[in-house]
Scaffold this motif. Structure first.
Motif, mmCIF file in Angstrom:
data_model
loop_
_atom_site.group_PDB
_atom_site.id
_atom_site.type_symbol
_atom_site.label_atom_id
_atom_site.label_comp_id
_atom_site.label_asym_id
_atom_site.label_seq_id
_atom_site.Cartn_x
_atom_site.Cartn_y
_atom_site.Cartn_z
ATOM 1 N N GLY A 1 11.632 131.341 64.400
ATOM 2 C CA GLY A 1 13.030 131.146 64.034
ATOM 3 C C GLY A 1 13.800 132.442 63.930
ATOM 4 O O GLY A 1 13.240 133.515 63.687
ATOM 5 N N LEU A 2 15.100 132.303 64.110
ATOM 6 C CA LEU A 2 16.033 133.428 64.022
ATOM 7 C C LEU A 2 17.270 132.936 63.291
ATOM 8 O O LEU A 2 17.800 131.866 63.611
ATOM 9 C CB LEU A 2 16.403 133.909 65.424
ATOM 10 C CG LEU A 2 17.402 135.060 65.550
ATOM 11 C CD1 LEU A 2 16.772 136.358 65.053
ATOM 12 C CD2 LEU A 2 17.839 135.219 67.002
ATOM 13 N N ALA A 3 17.744 133.694 62.303
ATOM 14 C CA ALA A 3 18.914 133.263 61.534
ATOM 15 C C ALA A 3 19.674 134.476 61.022
ATOM 16 O O ALA A 3 19.093 135.545 60.788
ATOM 17 C CB ALA A 3 18.494 132.382 60.356
ATOM 18 N N GLY A 4 20.980 134.289 60.843
ATOM 19 C CA GLY A 4 21.809 135.363 60.311
ATOM 20 C C GLY A 4 23.207 134.884 60.016
ATOM 21 O O GLY A 4 23.627 133.802 60.462
ATOM 22 N N GLU A 5 23.930 135.680 59.244
ATOM 23 C CA GLU A 5 25.323 135.362 58.886
ATOM 24 C C GLU A 5 26.262 135.933 59.937
ATOM 25 O O GLU A 5 26.302 137.154 60.151
ATOM 26 C CB GLU A 5 25.671 135.928 57.514
ATOM 27 C CG GLU A 5 25.216 135.059 56.356
ATOM 28 C CD GLU A 5 23.701 134.962 56.246
ATOM 29 O OE1 GLU A 5 23.179 133.823 56.109
ATOM 30 O OE2 GLU A 5 23.044 136.020 56.322
ATOM 31 N N VAL A 6 27.002 135.037 60.589
ATOM 32 C CA VAL A 6 28.022 135.471 61.548
ATOM 33 C C VAL A 6 29.245 135.982 60.813
ATOM 34 O O VAL A 6 29.897 136.944 61.230
ATOM 35 C CB VAL A 6 28.402 134.299 62.472
ATOM 36 C CG1 VAL A 6 29.517 134.707 63.426
ATOM 37 C CG2 VAL A 6 27.182 133.819 63.245
ATOM 38 N N LEU A 7 29.557 135.349 59.686
ATOM 39 C CA LEU A 7 30.698 135.736 58.865
ATOM 40 C C LEU A 7 30.288 135.622 57.409
ATOM 41 O O LEU A 7 29.686 134.628 57.001
ATOM 42 C CB LEU A 7 31.898 134.818 59.150
ATOM 43 C CG LEU A 7 33.134 135.015 58.269
ATOM 44 C CD1 LEU A 7 33.760 136.381 58.532
ATOM 45 C CD2 LEU A 7 34.152 133.912 58.512
ATOM 46 N N GLU A 8 30.611 136.630 56.596
ATOM 47 C CA GLU A 8 30.251 136.593 55.189
ATOM 48 C C GLU A 8 31.279 137.373 54.379
ATOM 49 O O GLU A 8 31.498 138.555 54.614
ATOM 50 C CB GLU A 8 28.859 137.167 54.966
ATOM 51 C CG GLU A 8 28.347 136.990 53.545
ATOM 52 C CD GLU A 8 26.887 137.364 53.408
ATOM 53 O OE1 GLU A 8 26.243 136.905 52.435
ATOM 54 O OE2 GLU A 8 26.370 138.117 54.264
ATOM 55 N N THR A 9 31.908 136.652 53.447
ATOM 56 C CA THR A 9 32.849 137.269 52.524
ATOM 57 C C THR A 9 32.420 136.925 51.103
ATOM 58 O O THR A 9 31.388 136.291 50.889
ATOM 59 C CB THR A 9 34.278 136.767 52.775
ATOM 60 O OG1 THR A 9 34.362 135.368 52.460
ATOM 61 C CG2 THR A 9 34.692 136.979 54.226
#
Length: 343
Positions: free
Chosen positions: A244-252
């Motif tokens: 698996g691969l995951a990450g935040e594209v947008l984070e505020t």
């Protein structure tokens, strides 16, 4: 004579095309339905299901016992998760899990239940029923351990006992899972890998396999009522490799958008890809999710999924409720409800 030759040539061509078509069809035979305990392939948790089952690099709660035991190492508080879903054909699917962090890592435990409704016992002579009822059920009991070895790397193991029953016959097996999660230095992207259901084969045994047999029907006067036992085949468990691969594209400070992808390689199917996303609003108070399952898999059963969830902290206790709807290609869709608490 010329007509006979032409006819033979035509027959040869037709036979050659038929043989080639048959060979192509033989080569395309899939491995679907070739393993025991297929219920172990059903995803758990409404959050994971709503994200298209792309979850091995994200999981950090009690459902890590199923998805990737390394996710237990990410847990920071005691958590309890319970799920109910009415699966296909009225089959009840239940999952309960708990995760308890300690100074040496996090210990997890889970029980998965899969049970059919009562059905009538029928025979060739009594096709309307004998008056008896039967059902089938499958259970998996698991214990797991996950630890965060560094601030970027977690590792975990799961051991489970699996049991399947239909009327008076049962099959039992044992299996192990192993997994890792690595947080890369590149924008916090996470990599997850796990292997699930590595274990023994399962074989049905029980009273339903007792039959009356005549050892030598050609001989008259011998014992025609010998008791015999049908010997069933042993089948592998649904071994599955997930990356698996995951990450935040947008984070505020108040919102985020997370994307995830899992590549799965099971022994009872060809490889496929799951993708999903999660939007967190108001500091993750409200969640909106969506995803697609079994992409690039020929004759896939699962399709798109949608869902949402609520998070609320009441003093020192955090509550969560998640819902997911999973569309099925050939059957009615499945709704899931998961509730969780963190202490």
């Amino acid at each position: 004579m010329q007509r006979i030759v032409l006819a033979l040539v035509a027959c040869h061509a037709v036979a050659g095309n038929a043989a080639a078509q048959f060979a192509a069809e033989v080569r395309e035979v899939t491995r679907g339905g070739t393993t025991a305990a297929e219920f172990l392939s059903i995803p758990v948790g409404a959050r994971a299901t709503a994200m298209g089952s792309a979850f091995s690099a994200i999981v950090d709660d009690a459902t890590a016992v199923y998805w990737n035991p390394a996710g237990l190492g990410e847990a920071s508080s005691v958590s309890l998760t319970a799920e109910y879903a009415e699966w296909l054909a009225g089959i009840a699917f239940n999952y309960v899990a708990v995760a308890v962090p300690t100074r040496w890592g996090t210990i997890g435990a889970a029980v998965t239940g899969f049970r059919t409704p009562e059905m009538r016992v029928t025979t060739v002579l009594e096709q309307n029923g004998t008056g008896e009822q039967f059902n089938a059920a499958s259970y998996a009991m698991a214990v797991a351990y996950g630890v965060q070895l560094t601030d970027r790397f977690s590792f975990g193991l799961t051991a489970k006992v699996i049991s399947e029953r239909i009327w008076h016959s049962t099959a039992t097996g044992m299996a192990m899972d192993a997994g890792t999660i690595f947080t890369t230095p590149f924008w916090g992207i996470r990599l997850g890998a796990s292997i699930a259901n590595f274990g023994t084969k399962m074989r049905m045994t029980g009273d339903d396999l007792l039959v009356v047999a005549d050892i030598d029907p050609a001989v008259r006067g011998n014992n025609e009522s010998n008791r015999a036992v049908l010997n069933t085949d042993a089948f592998d468990l649904p071994l599955t490799m997930r990356i698996g691969l995951a990450g935040e594209v947008l984070e505020t400070e108040r919102s985020r958008f997370t994307l995830a992808m899992d590549v799965q390689s099971p022994n009872n199917s060809n490889q496929y890809v799951n993708v999903g996303g999660e939007i967190g609003l108001l500091g993750d108070l409200l969640m909106i999710r969506g995803g697609f399952s079994e992409l690039f898999l020929r004759d896939s059963v699962r399709s798109w999924s949608l869902g949402g969830g609520l998070r609320y902290d009441f003093h020192s206790v955090g509550f969560a409720m998640d819902y997911a709807y999973e569309s099925q290609e050939y059957f009615s869709g499945v709704s899931r409800l998961t509730v969780a608490a963190a202490f």
